[in-house]
Design a protein around this motif. Structure first.
Motif, mmCIF file in Angstrom:
data_model
loop_
_atom_site.group_PDB
_atom_site.id
_atom_site.type_symbol
_atom_site.label_atom_id
_atom_site.label_comp_id
_atom_site.label_asym_id
_atom_site.label_seq_id
_atom_site.Cartn_x
_atom_site.Cartn_y
_atom_site.Cartn_z
ATOM 1 N N VAL A 54 30.971 117.468 134.990
ATOM 2 C CA VAL A 54 31.952 118.021 135.933
ATOM 3 C C VAL A 54 31.419 119.286 136.601
ATOM 4 N N ALA A 55 30.685 120.110 135.860
ATOM 5 C CA ALA A 55 30.137 121.349 136.414
ATOM 6 C C ALA A 55 29.141 121.052 137.531
ATOM 7 N N LYS A 56 28.277 120.052 137.343
ATOM 8 C CA LYS A 56 27.313 119.683 138.378
ATOM 9 C C LYS A 56 28.023 119.039 139.560
ATOM 10 N N ASN A 57 29.026 118.211 139.280
ATOM 11 C CA ASN A 57 29.797 117.582 140.347
ATOM 12 C C ASN A 57 30.508 118.606 141.211
ATOM 13 N N TYR A 58 30.888 119.727 140.594
ATOM 14 C CA TYR A 58 31.619 120.786 141.292
ATOM 15 C C TYR A 58 30.821 121.337 142.477
ATOM 16 N N LYS A 59 29.493 121.241 142.402
ATOM 17 C CA LYS A 59 28.631 121.764 143.458
ATOM 18 C C LYS A 59 28.485 120.797 144.622
ATOM 19 N N LYS A 60 28.954 119.564 144.446
ATOM 20 C CA LYS A 60 28.836 118.560 145.498
ATOM 21 C C LYS A 60 30.048 118.604 146.423
ATOM 22 N N PRO A 61 29.928 118.064 147.633
ATOM 23 C CA PRO A 61 31.115 117.908 148.479
ATOM 24 C C PRO A 61 32.151 117.057 147.742
ATOM 25 N N VAL A 62 33.424 117.375 147.924
ATOM 26 C CA VAL A 62 34.483 116.713 147.176
ATOM 27 C C VAL A 62 34.420 115.194 147.319
ATOM 28 N N GLU A 63 34.148 114.711 148.516
ATOM 29 C CA GLU A 63 34.152 113.265 148.742
ATOM 30 C C GLU A 63 33.007 112.558 148.015
ATOM 31 N N GLU A 64 32.020 113.311 147.535
ATOM 32 C CA GLU A 64 30.895 112.705 146.823
ATOM 33 C C GLU A 64 31.038 112.819 145.307
ATOM 34 N N ARG A 65 32.053 113.496 144.852
ATOM 35 C CA ARG A 65 32.197 113.726 143.413
ATOM 36 C C ARG A 65 32.762 112.510 142.688
ATOM 37 N N GLN A 66 32.483 112.471 141.394
ATOM 38 C CA GLN A 66 33.082 111.493 140.500
ATOM 39 C C GLN A 66 34.056 112.229 139.586
ATOM 40 N N PHE A 67 35.200 111.617 139.329
ATOM 41 C CA PHE A 67 36.255 112.288 138.578
ATOM 42 C C PHE A 67 36.618 111.494 137.317
ATOM 43 N N PRO A 68 36.233 112.011 136.138
ATOM 44 C CA PRO A 68 36.564 111.315 134.897
ATOM 45 C C PRO A 68 38.057 111.405 134.587
ATOM 46 N N VAL A 69 38.574 110.374 133.957
ATOM 47 C CA VAL A 69 39.947 110.357 133.449
ATOM 48 C C VAL A 69 39.890 109.886 132.000
ATOM 49 N N TYR A 70 40.518 110.644 131.112
ATOM 50 C CA TYR A 70 40.569 110.262 129.700
ATOM 51 C C TYR A 70 41.987 109.801 129.381
ATOM 52 N N ILE A 71 42.076 108.687 128.667
ATOM 53 C CA ILE A 71 43.372 108.054 128.411
ATOM 54 C C ILE A 71 43.660 108.097 126.918
ATOM 55 N N PHE A 72 44.696 108.826 126.550
ATOM 56 C CA PHE A 72 45.091 108.966 125.151
ATOM 57 C C PHE A 72 46.068 107.856 124.807
ATOM 58 N N HIS A 73 45.734 107.076 123.787
ATOM 59 C CA HIS A 73 46.559 105.905 123.455
ATOM 60 C C HIS A 73 46.817 105.829 121.958
ATOM 61 N N GLU A 74 47.685 104.922 121.595
ATOM 62 C CA GLU A 74 47.963 104.687 120.182
ATOM 63 C C GLU A 74 46.671 104.252 119.491
ATOM 64 N N GLU A 75 46.563 104.571 118.228
ATOM 65 C CA GLU A 75 45.331 104.274 117.502
ATOM 66 C C GLU A 75 44.955 102.801 117.616
ATOM 67 N N GLY A 76 43.769 102.580 118.172
ATOM 68 C CA GLY A 76 43.247 101.227 118.275
ATOM 69 C C GLY A 76 43.930 100.336 119.287
ATOM 70 N N ASN A 77 44.875 100.856 120.068
ATOM 71 C CA ASN A 77 45.619 100.032 121.026
ATOM 72 C C ASN A 77 45.548 100.662 122.421
ATOM 73 N N VAL A 78 44.533 100.281 123.169
ATOM 74 C CA VAL A 78 44.299 100.877 124.494
ATOM 75 C C VAL A 78 45.464 100.630 125.445
ATOM 76 N N ALA A 79 46.180 99.540 125.252
ATOM 77 C CA ALA A 79 47.287 99.205 126.158
ATOM 78 C C ALA A 79 48.492 100.111 125.968
ATOM 79 N N SER A 80 48.597 100.766 124.813
ATOM 80 C CA SER A 80 49.748 101.627 124.530
ATOM 81 C C SER A 80 49.385 103.075 124.867
ATOM 82 N N VAL A 81 49.491 103.402 126.149
ATOM 83 C CA VAL A 81 49.072 104.722 126.638
ATOM 84 C C VAL A 81 50.132 105.772 126.344
ATOM 85 N N LYS A 82 49.687 106.914 125.867
ATOM 86 C CA LYS A 82 50.595 108.019 125.572
ATOM 87 C C LYS A 82 50.485 109.124 126.624
ATOM 88 N N SER A 83 49.290 109.365 127.142
ATOM 89 C CA SER A 83 49.120 110.362 128.196
ATOM 90 C C SER A 83 47.751 110.221 128.845
#
Length: 249
Positions: A94-123
């Motif tokens: 993210v720090a290196k991406n910050y130096k790039k133009p916004v339209e060229e950046r990649q934005f990670p998203v982390y998904i917190f879910h129930e243990e072992g159940n990716v479909a049950s998203v909590k946040s």
């Protein structure tokens, strides 16, 4: 006895080569350990947005890795909220991406879910990055599945003033964001603003939190970081809000 110039030069070259080899060997040995420590610290910061710091502190490194592996999924999106094929959240600096133009950046998203159940998203957890008074600041903000209510936040810095701006790392400051909202009643993205000064009650305002005495510039940096990065993620956030609304019909 005075040494010849040739002897001195030869000795210097040999010493330089030996020291270089020693440093190279040390780097190769310690390099993987340093990478593991950095990765572990990042996982702790990500998890800190959704579980308490006390819980994390009580975990061993292996337990942190195991908990992270069973509760966190991830994706990478662009400014339009579209997932980027082949990209991994762990591979985005993210720090290196910050130096790039916004339209060229990649934005990670982390998904917190129930243990072992990716479909049950909590946040959903969004990385943040910006500038404080003296150096970089960064963090992770968790939103509930309504994609509006803040579940938690972790904030960190590279060089803010101890006892002043550095207080953004304190649990008491970070907890002020819990339960706040990033959209107003009209659906506009307003994020959350840390106010100047300290000691006032903002419990009745869903978009404001108490400030830090003597750290207005750091507080402004946090404010700018939040509104900027939530803006970058806005398309993704709204797409999730729409899909949640459809699913509830």
């Amino acid at each position: 006895m005075q040494q010849s110039n040739a002897y001195i030069i030869t000795f210097s070259v040999i010493l330089t080569v030996v020291l270089g080899l020693l440093l190279s060997g040390t780097s190769q040995v310690l390099g993987p350990m340093q990478k593991e420590a950095i990765a572990l610290d990042q996982k702790k910061q990500i998890l800190g947005a959704v579980i308490s710091g006390d819980e994390i502190a009580a975990m061993t490194p292996d337990e942190v890795n195991a908990y992270y592996g069973s509760h966190i999924a991830s994706t990478v999106v662009d400014m339009n909220g579209k997932e980027i094929a082949g990209a991994t959240a762990e591979g985005v600096d993210v720090a290196k991406n910050y130096k790039k133009p916004v339209e060229e950046r990649q934005f990670p998203v982390y998904i917190f879910h129930e243990e072992g159940n990716v479909a049950s998203v909590k946040s959903y957890i969004f990385p943040l990055y910006g500038a404080g008074l003296w150096d970089a600041i960064w963090g992770y903000l968790a939103l509930g599945t309504d994609m509006n209510t803040v579940g938690g936040i972790t904030l960190a810095h590279a060089g803010e003033t101890p006892g002043l701006g550095a207080r953004i790392t304190e649990p008491g400051v970070q907890s002020r964001y819990e339960g706040k909202e990033i959209f107003n009643e009209s659906g506009e993205l307003v994020a959350i603003q840390m106010q100047k000064g300290e000691g006032k009650d903002y419990s009745g305002n869903p978009h404001q939190v108490d400030g830090m005495s003597g750290a207005t510039i750091t507080g402004n940096g946090v404010n700018n970081m939040l509104i900027n990065y939530l803006g970058y993620y806005k398309a993704y956030i709204e797409s999730k809000k729409s899909s949640t609304a459809v699913a509830s019909l």
